[in-house]
Enzyme design. Structure first.
Site, PDB file in Angstrom:
ATOM      1  N   ASP A  94       0.865  -1.185   0.000  1.00 45.20           N
ATOM      2  CA  ASP A  94       0.000   0.000   0.000  1.00 45.20           C
ATOM      3  C   ASP A  94       0.899   1.233   0.000  1.00 45.20           C
ATOM      4  O   ASP A  94       1.513   1.561   1.022  1.00 45.20           O
ATOM      5  CB  ASP A  94      -0.894   0.020   1.241  1.00 45.20           C
ATOM      6  CG  ASP A  94      -1.916  -1.108   1.294  1.00 45.20           C
ATOM      7  OD1 ASP A  94      -1.651  -2.173   0.701  1.00 45.20           O
ATOM      8  OD2 ASP A  94      -2.960  -0.930   1.950  1.00 45.20           O
ATOM      9  N   LYS A 157      -6.936   3.396  -2.819  1.00 46.43           N
ATOM     10  CA  LYS A 157      -7.271   3.343  -1.394  1.00 46.43           C
ATOM     11  C   LYS A 157      -7.487   4.761  -0.880  1.00 46.43           C
ATOM     12  O   LYS A 157      -6.743   5.674  -1.226  1.00 46.43           O
ATOM     13  CB  LYS A 157      -6.122   2.651  -0.643  1.00 46.43           C
ATOM     14  CG  LYS A 157      -6.251   2.626   0.870  1.00 46.43           C
ATOM     15  CD  LYS A 157      -5.064   1.885   1.475  1.00 46.43           C
ATOM     16  CE  LYS A 157      -4.992   2.015   2.984  1.00 46.43           C
ATOM     17  NZ  LYS A 157      -3.825   1.314   3.557  1.00 46.43           N
ATOM     18  N   LYS A 187     -10.179   0.259  -1.871  1.00 38.57           N
ATOM     19  CA  LYS A 187     -10.013  -0.023  -0.440  1.00 38.57           C
ATOM     20  C   LYS A 187     -10.392   1.211   0.360  1.00 38.57           C
ATOM     21  O   LYS A 187      -9.821   2.285   0.167  1.00 38.57           O
ATOM     22  CB  LYS A 187      -8.572  -0.433  -0.136  1.00 38.57           C
ATOM     23  CG  LYS A 187      -8.322  -0.722   1.349  1.00 38.57           C
ATOM     24  CD  LYS A 187      -6.914  -1.229   1.585  1.00 38.57           C
ATOM     25  CE  LYS A 187      -6.600  -1.336   3.067  1.00 38.57           C
ATOM     26  NZ  LYS A 187      -5.210  -1.822   3.311  1.00 38.57           N
TER      27      LYS A 187
END
Length: 225
Positions: A94, A157, A187
């Site tokens: 991430d 995300k 996400k």
């Protein structure tokens, strides 16, 4: 309250059970992994300094963060950090973009930043791009999601959970999902504390949830499909 109803197990299978507290110890991370297995979470997400981390192959997927939490790291440093994390067992990365570049509308710089990490880790690891949506305009969210798709990311995300502008927001998740159109996952992460919060994010288009209070969220859901 959300209009959808999902079982505890189905939501758990969408969760990155997360511990990114800078005071976290090895014992805390081992407890996180054990709890993730108990709860049926999809993955655990930990700081890169906690790697390598022994996880049973039948247990949760191992994820980590790169350029966290500010994103103000040189792209080559992010790439090196991501490559090392993958070499140490991370299956998912991430990364935080240069948020200031997105705010300024410098989307080619955002694209280059993401590409550097994608190229550093190769095509196999899952790459999630943290855009810090609460700090961006709607136009910037759209353009940043497009850059992530063009760079070969697997997910966009919402948030690190550390930015003063806030975390996940239903409107941002919906806009992100509409922009990527199913080509990438979405996400939602940051400030999701209840079952209703989680279900609202899923209803808006989230396909993965980043939670640090996973048990509390799951306890608000029914047990069976």
């Amino acid at each position: 309250m959300s209009d959808i109803a999902l079982s505890r197990s189905r939501v758990a299978a969408m969760v990155d059970h997360t511990l990114l507290d800078p005071t976290a110890s090895d014992a805390d991370v081992r407890a996180l992994v054990d709890e993730a297995r108990e709860l049926g979470a999809y993955a655990v997400c930990v700081s890169p300094s906690m790697l390598p981390l022994r996880i049973d192959p039948s247990g949760p997927v191992l994820a980590t963060v790169v350029g966290f939490p500010s994103g103000k790291h040189h792209s080559l440093v992010k790439g090196a950090e991501a490559r090392l994390a993958v070499e140490q067992g991370a299956a998912e990365v991430d990364m935080v973009i240069d948020i200031g570049a997105a705010v300024a509308g410098e989307y080619n710089a955002v694209l280059a930043d993401i590409l550097t990490v994608r190229e550093a880790i190769g095509p196999t690891p899952v790459l999630k791009v943290i855009i810090e949506s609460a700090a961006l305009s709607d136009d910037a969210i759209v353009e940043t999601c497009r850059a992530a798709a063009l760079a070969g990311a697997n997910f966009v995300k919402t948030s690190t959970g550390f930015h003063p502008a806030g975390g996940a927001d239903v409107a941002a998740v919906r806009l992100m999902a509409q922009t990527v159109g199913g080509r990438l996952g979405v996400k939602a992460s940051g400030g999701i504390r209840t079952a209703d919060d989680a279900l609202a994010m899923i209803e808006a288009g989230a396909t993965r949830l980043g939670l640090s209070r996973t048990r509390a969220v799951l306890d608000g859901l029914r047990d069976q499909d």
